[in-house]
Design a protein around this motif. Sequence first.
Motif, PDB file in Angstrom:
ATOM      1  N   PHE A 146     -32.733  23.275  35.583  1.00  0.00           N
ATOM      2  CA  PHE A 146     -32.289  23.850  36.946  1.00  0.00           C
ATOM      3  C   PHE A 146     -31.147  23.103  37.319  1.00  0.00           C
ATOM      4  CE2 PHE A 146     -36.479  25.757  36.604  1.00  0.00           C
ATOM      5  CZ  PHE A 146     -36.380  26.968  36.698  1.00  0.00           C
ATOM      6  N   GLY A 147     -30.740  22.163  36.712  1.00  0.00           N
ATOM      7  CA  GLY A 147     -29.687  21.145  37.212  1.00  0.00           C
ATOM      8  C   GLY A 147     -29.930  19.820  36.585  1.00  0.00           C
ATOM      9  N   CYS A 148     -28.696  19.118  36.699  1.00  0.00           N
ATOM     10  CA  CYS A 148     -28.849  17.791  35.814  1.00  0.00           C
ATOM     11  C   CYS A 148     -28.089  16.724  36.841  1.00  0.00           C
ATOM     12  CB  CYS A 148     -28.142  17.721  34.601  1.00  0.00           C
ATOM     13  SG  CYS A 148     -27.417  15.940  33.790  1.00  0.00           S
ATOM     14  N   PRO A 149     -28.784  15.583  36.888  1.00  0.00           N
ATOM     15  CA  PRO A 149     -28.332  14.472  37.864  1.00  0.00           C
ATOM     16  C   PRO A 149     -26.786  14.178  37.505  1.00  0.00           C
ATOM     17  CG  PRO A 149     -30.051  13.617  36.593  1.00  0.00           C
ATOM     18  CD  PRO A 149     -29.818  14.981  36.378  1.00  0.00           C
ATOM     19  N   TYR A 150     -26.378  14.174  36.314  1.00  0.00           N
ATOM     20  CA  TYR A 150     -25.002  13.700  35.837  1.00  0.00           C
ATOM     21  C   TYR A 150     -24.100  14.678  35.682  1.00  0.00           C
ATOM     22  CZ  TYR A 150     -28.371  10.060  34.754  1.00  0.00           C
ATOM     23  OH  TYR A 150     -29.366   8.965  35.176  1.00  0.00           O
ATOM     24  N   GLU A 151     -24.492  16.070  35.022  1.00  0.00           N
ATOM     25  CA  GLU A 151     -23.661  17.255  34.901  1.00  0.00           C
ATOM     26  C   GLU A 151     -23.505  18.162  35.868  1.00  0.00           C
ATOM     27  OE1 GLU A 151     -24.371  18.338  30.998  1.00  0.00           O
ATOM     28  OE2 GLU A 151     -24.388  16.324  30.105  1.00  0.00           O
ATOM     29  N   GLN A 153     -24.790  21.674  37.194  1.00  0.00           N
ATOM     30  CA  GLN A 153     -25.383  23.162  36.780  1.00  0.00           C
ATOM     31  C   GLN A 153     -25.525  22.929  35.208  1.00  0.00           C
ATOM     32  OE1 GLN A 153     -23.120  26.567  37.924  1.00  0.00           O
ATOM     33  NE2 GLN A 153     -24.148  26.788  39.764  1.00  0.00           N
ATOM     34  N   VAL A 154     -26.760  23.777  34.834  1.00  0.00           N
ATOM     35  CA  VAL A 154     -27.119  23.834  33.407  1.00  0.00           C
ATOM     36  C   VAL A 154     -27.586  25.153  33.444  1.00  0.00           C
ATOM     37  CG1 VAL A 154     -28.750  23.125  31.803  1.00  0.00           C
ATOM     38  CG2 VAL A 154     -28.104  21.643  33.383  1.00  0.00           C
ATOM     39  N   PRO A 156     -28.705  28.991  31.521  1.00  0.00           N
ATOM     40  CA  PRO A 156     -29.904  29.147  30.789  1.00  0.00           C
ATOM     41  C   PRO A 156     -29.801  29.224  29.303  1.00  0.00           C
ATOM     42  CG  PRO A 156     -29.555  30.870  32.636  1.00  0.00           C
ATOM     43  CD  PRO A 156     -28.424  29.885  32.440  1.00  0.00           C
ATOM     44  N   GLU A 157     -28.565  29.498  28.674  1.00  0.00           N
ATOM     45  CA  GLU A 157     -28.188  29.291  27.474  1.00  0.00           C
ATOM     46  C   GLU A 157     -28.280  27.908  26.811  1.00  0.00           C
ATOM     47  OE1 GLU A 157     -26.314  30.970  29.469  1.00  0.00           O
ATOM     48  OE2 GLU A 157     -26.561  32.888  28.733  1.00  0.00           O
ATOM     49  N   GLN A 158     -28.071  26.763  27.541  1.00  0.00           N
ATOM     50  CA  GLN A 158     -28.465  25.584  27.318  1.00  0.00           C
ATOM     51  C   GLN A 158     -29.934  25.217  26.969  1.00  0.00           C
ATOM     52  OE1 GLN A 158     -25.571  24.008  30.380  1.00  0.00           O
ATOM     53  NE2 GLN A 158     -25.545  22.294  29.237  1.00  0.00           N
ATOM     54  N   VAL A 159     -30.540  25.695  27.846  1.00  0.00           N
ATOM     55  CA  VAL A 159     -32.172  25.780  27.947  1.00  0.00           C
ATOM     56  C   VAL A 159     -32.612  26.312  26.828  1.00  0.00           C
ATOM     57  CG1 VAL A 159     -34.085  26.066  29.349  1.00  0.00           C
ATOM     58  CG2 VAL A 159     -32.016  25.370  30.398  1.00  0.00           C
ATOM     59  N   PHE A 160     -32.092  27.537  26.643  1.00  0.00           N
ATOM     60  CA  PHE A 160     -32.840  28.506  25.430  1.00  0.00           C
ATOM     61  C   PHE A 160     -32.468  27.864  23.983  1.00  0.00           C
ATOM     62  CE2 PHE A 160     -32.174  32.630  28.453  1.00  0.00           C
ATOM     63  CZ  PHE A 160     -33.221  32.365  29.259  1.00  0.00           C
ATOM     64  N   ARG A 161     -31.180  27.240  24.000  1.00  0.00           N
ATOM     65  CA  ARG A 161     -31.035  26.695  22.877  1.00  0.00           C
ATOM     66  C   ARG A 161     -31.944  25.590  22.282  1.00  0.00           C
ATOM     67  NH1 ARG A 161     -26.642  21.671  22.518  1.00  0.00           N
ATOM     68  NH2 ARG A 161     -27.320  21.151  20.333  1.00  0.00           N
ATOM     69  N   VAL A 162     -32.267  24.619  23.257  1.00  0.00           N
ATOM     70  CA  VAL A 162     -33.394  23.791  23.278  1.00  0.00           C
ATOM     71  C   VAL A 162     -34.981  24.208  22.956  1.00  0.00           C
ATOM     72  CG1 VAL A 162     -34.468  21.732  23.875  1.00  0.00           C
ATOM     73  CG2 VAL A 162     -32.047  21.989  24.272  1.00  0.00           C
ATOM     74  N   CYS A 163     -35.239  25.035  23.752  1.00  0.00           N
ATOM     75  CA  CYS A 163     -36.400  25.967  23.535  1.00  0.00           C
ATOM     76  C   CYS A 163     -36.642  26.444  22.495  1.00  0.00           C
ATOM     77  CB  CYS A 163     -36.603  26.754  24.767  1.00  0.00           C
ATOM     78  SG  CYS A 163     -36.732  26.162  26.440  1.00  0.00           S
ATOM     79  N   ASP A 164     -35.497  27.335  21.964  1.00  0.00           N
ATOM     80  CA  ASP A 164     -35.674  28.152  20.627  1.00  0.00           C
ATOM     81  C   ASP A 164     -35.916  27.097  19.242  1.00  0.00           C
ATOM     82  OD1 ASP A 164     -35.083  30.271  21.884  1.00  0.00           O
ATOM     83  OD2 ASP A 164     -33.103  30.346  21.039  1.00  0.00           O
ATOM     84  N   GLN A 165     -35.151  26.085  19.509  1.00  0.00           N
ATOM     85  CA  GLN A 165     -35.648  24.824  18.578  1.00  0.00           C
ATOM     86  C   GLN A 165     -37.037  24.306  18.401  1.00  0.00           C
ATOM     87  OE1 GLN A 165     -33.576  23.791  15.719  1.00  0.00           O
ATOM     88  NE2 GLN A 165     -32.246  25.521  16.569  1.00  0.00           N
ATOM     89  N   LEU A 166     -37.467  23.919  19.620  1.00  0.00           N
ATOM     90  CA  LEU A 166     -38.659  23.627  19.689  1.00  0.00           C
ATOM     91  C   LEU A 166     -39.700  24.441  19.335  1.00  0.00           C
ATOM     92  CD1 LEU A 166     -38.523  21.236  22.835  1.00  0.00           C
ATOM     93  CD2 LEU A 166     -38.270  20.575  20.694  1.00  0.00           C
TER      94      LEU A 166
END
Length: 299
Positions: A146-151, A153-154, A156-166
């Motif tokens: 829901f958010g990165c301390p350095y970047e 906003q994140v 949902p596509e960024q999240v789904f990309r990683v979840c899909d792979q895992l």
Amino acid sequence: MIWPENVTIKEVGPRDGLQNEKVMIPAQSKIDWIDQLSETGLSYIEVTSFVHPKWIPQLSDSIEVAKGIKRNPDITYAALVPNQRGLESAIEANIDEISVFMSSSETHNLKNINKSISDTLPVMKDVIGSAAKSGKTVRGYVSTVFGCPYEGQVSPEQVFRVCDQLFEYGINEVSLGDTIGVASPRQVALFLERAVKRYDISKMALHFHDTRGMALANVLQSLDYGVEIFDSSLGGLGGCPYAPGASGNVATDDLIHMLHNMGIQTGINQEKLIKAASMIQSFLEKPLPSHQMAVYNAQ
Ligand code: HMG
Ligand code: MG
């Protein structure tokens, strides 16, 4: 609105809670505390992590702790593992379930595990594959959902990309982390609206940190979407060493108070839980931040 009748609480206090504590707790005290947690009715306890001790000195006793605790066959004892080296130690310590972890944002991933996302994915694939060969189930944490301390906003596509792979590599559940506690119920709703269509709800856990006091509100919102698994930390212990300003997870004791009062069962005994919270509080020699412990401490 139909809330689930039962919710599974995954206690992450001995790992996520303690990893950020500066006062070094002796291994035997951790063992005593985890043994007490095992008496509360919890079905899942994340007991430690097998990461580099330079990065998380508090958990450098992971093998001793994992080997020292009394195992209740009804409880899954899990640990965090970043790579093959960590997996070997976790197997040696007879951990039941392996938790791999990575972030959905590049910079947090780099700060936390010293690799880009694309360099991390093959490591995850290997670890998940090896764990499965050793007969271990694997849970996958995805951070900064829901958010990165350095970047900031994140998407949902960024999240789904990683979840899909895992999921493709073989995890049996994803734990979606609001690592720095920035989510609002509206953001949770917008995210879950899409996530529940993409993934099996019984394979999705939510992992809220309470940095801005929103964790219980976010749990409530997640219940509306049918989420049945939440990570929490007894007394609200915790934080993330690579997420500046992050505070503890949603407190197990506060979460259970809310759920039980809503008629949602967890199988956990509140009195025994508070007893376990007062034990770790005495080891840390400071009041725990949860509301239930504030009430307890005032008595
Ligand atoms: P690295 O330095 O890139 O590792 O660290 P490396 O592969 O280059 O190896 C360097 C040295 O580390 C070698 O030793 C390895 O053997 C050793 P040397 O040859 O120099 O003597 N090494 C290890 N030692 C012990 N255990 C290991 C291990 N691996 C390598 N497993 C690494 C990469 C991933 C190891 C490091 O970055 C690390 O340990 N990071 C852990 C960070 C961490 O624990 N963060 C907190 C947990 S994540 C979190 O809290 C979020 C979460 O709660 C969800 C949420 O809230 O969102 C899960
Ligand atoms: Mg966390």
